[in-house]
Write an enzyme that holds these catalytic residues in place. Structure first.
Site, PDB file in Angstrom:
ATOM      1  CG  ASP A  29      -2.049   0.964   1.154  1.00 41.95           C
ATOM      2  OD1 ASP A  29      -2.140   1.694   0.151  1.00 41.95           O
ATOM      3  OD2 ASP A  29      -2.861   0.998   2.094  1.00 41.95           O
TER       4      ASP A  29
ATOM      5  CG  ASP B 169      -3.883   3.821  -2.579  1.00 38.18           C
ATOM      6  OD1 ASP B 169      -4.734   2.908  -2.636  1.00 38.18           O
ATOM      7  OD2 ASP B 169      -3.940   4.741  -1.749  1.00 38.18           O
ATOM      8  CD  GLU B 170      -5.879  -1.385  -0.918  1.00 42.11           C
ATOM      9  OE1 GLU B 170      -5.370  -1.952   0.072  1.00 42.11           O
ATOM     10  OE2 GLU B 170      -7.030  -0.949  -0.918  1.00 42.11           O
TER      11      GLU B 170
END
Length: 385
Positions: free
Chosen positions: A11, A105-106
């Site tokens: 993340d 974003d992960e």
């Protein structure tokens, strides 16, 4: 519990802010707020320095300014954030056997079986170092036996950290944490359980199954399993082919540009709602035109991650103008959204006012309750999809 699994959750740390800091190192160490550029705006992201003052995403900008008046407020650039997201995905895809892009974003990575060739913790550490070196963006990761525990491990070691929770340590790791830390546990459920005296994961794990299902239905069973460190959900291979779309064949071939524009608006509103219902964002839109002689022409465009009607409608109409160069009758138009990732709460907040964001939420509630066709803009009222 699947003790032989090795799942990495990676993340980005305050992703939007990190991209801005990469561009402007002068922001390092400062409270930075993305999206709160006007008093009527909404916070899309904020730095850890700003979070210390109580600022968080989706907060009205005027409240963020009251809490942290000395913060640096930036409008944000979703195009840059999307490009950075693709950078990271490309790096990881080249180096791991199975990856799922869970949001902008992960990522989840399944390294099960690879421990015979690599120490999974060592390999995860090297992956993280590679991302930081090649992108200049900070990233954290958790490694454990399933997606739930690895994600919670990441959250506990952020920012700029890494944490390995091996099988024997899963329950000791989970027990002292607040139930709020469980992925997927919403605010209403948190309040309901807290009012019953269930505030720690250890307490939740001891609630009988029938009580949890009576209280929360299937969600209750899922939360109970997560509280015990149980999660059988697989890492779903990342594929650019994931998509959602619709098309409409006219009753009679047409060259009525106004009507077709209104039709495109209605079509995009319909699939954008479906996108938000699935809590997804898209990064690609494709438009197809079929002429009366059955010639198909198609054009697609990469776009910043979004699920916002206005952005998608504008891009669909732009693609139509680019395609429609012949003075020929049209019999069909189609729109498809692809490159989907999870990320409902990040829908272009930086470009929307608080009132606009609230309006989109209100419209979606009406559609969810009465059907996707229950509300529309006036120009599309006579369009039948």
């Amino acid at each position: 519990m699947q003790k032989d699994k090795h799942i990495i959750h990676m993340d980005q740390d305050a992703f939007f802010v990190s991209v801005e800091v990469r561009k402007n190192p002068g922001l390092i160490g400062k409270p930075v707020i993305i999206g709160g550029s006007s008093d009527r705006g909404v916070v899309a992201s904020c730095s850890y320095e700003a979070r210390k003052f109580g600022v968080h995403s989706a907060m009205p900008a005027r409240m963020a300014k009251q809490l942290c008046p000395h913060a640096v407020f930036l409008r944000g650039n979703m195009d840059e954030y999307s490009k950075a997201s693709h950078e990271i995905t490309d790096i990881l895809k080249e180096r791991v056997p199975l990856i799922e892009k869970a949001s902008i974003d992960e990522h989840y990575i399944d390294m099960t079986g690879m421990d015979r060739f690599h120490g999974c913790m060592k390999y995860a550490h090297e992956l993280r170092a590679t991302v930081i070196r090649e992108t200049g963006l900070p990233i954290s990761f958790g490694l454990s036996v399933n997606k739930t525990v690895s994600k919670m491990a990441t959250n506990e070691c952020k920012p700029n950290g890494e944490l390995n929770i091996e099988y024997p340590g899963v329950v000791p790791f989970l027990n002292p944490l607040s139930i709020r830390k469980i992925p997927g546990l919403g605010e209403k459920t948190f309040i309901k359980l807290s009012d019953m005296g269930i505030k720690k994961i250890e307490t939740l794990s001891q609630v009988p199954i029938d009580h949890m299902t009576a209280l929360l239905g299937k969600n209750g069973l899922s939360l109970l399993q997560k509280s015990k460190g149980i999660d059988f959900s697989p890492v779903i291979p990342y594929s650019e082919a994931k998509s959602i779309g619709t098309q409409s064949t006219f009753k009679s071939d047409s060259i009525d540009i106004v009507m077709i524009g209104n039709l495109l608006t209605a079509m995009v509103m319909d699939i954008a709602f479906q996108l938000r219902e699935q809590k997804k964002l898209c990064a690609c839109i494709t438009l197809t035109i079929r002429y009366s002689d059955f010639e198909d022409v198609t054009r697609q465009a990469s776009i910043p991650y979004t699920a916002l009607d206005s952005v998608l409608i504008a891009k669909a109409k732009e693609l139509f103008r680019q395609l429609f160069q012949k003075r020929k009758l049209i019999r069909l138009v189609g729109v498809r959204l692809s490159n989907l990732v999870t990320g409902y709460e990040q829908i272009d907040l930086y470009s929307q006012s608080e009132e606009q964001y609230s309006l989109y939420q209100a419209l979606d509630k009406i559609r969810h309750r009465f059907g996707s066709k229950s509300i529309a803009i006036a120009s599309t009222m006579n369009i039948n999809l």
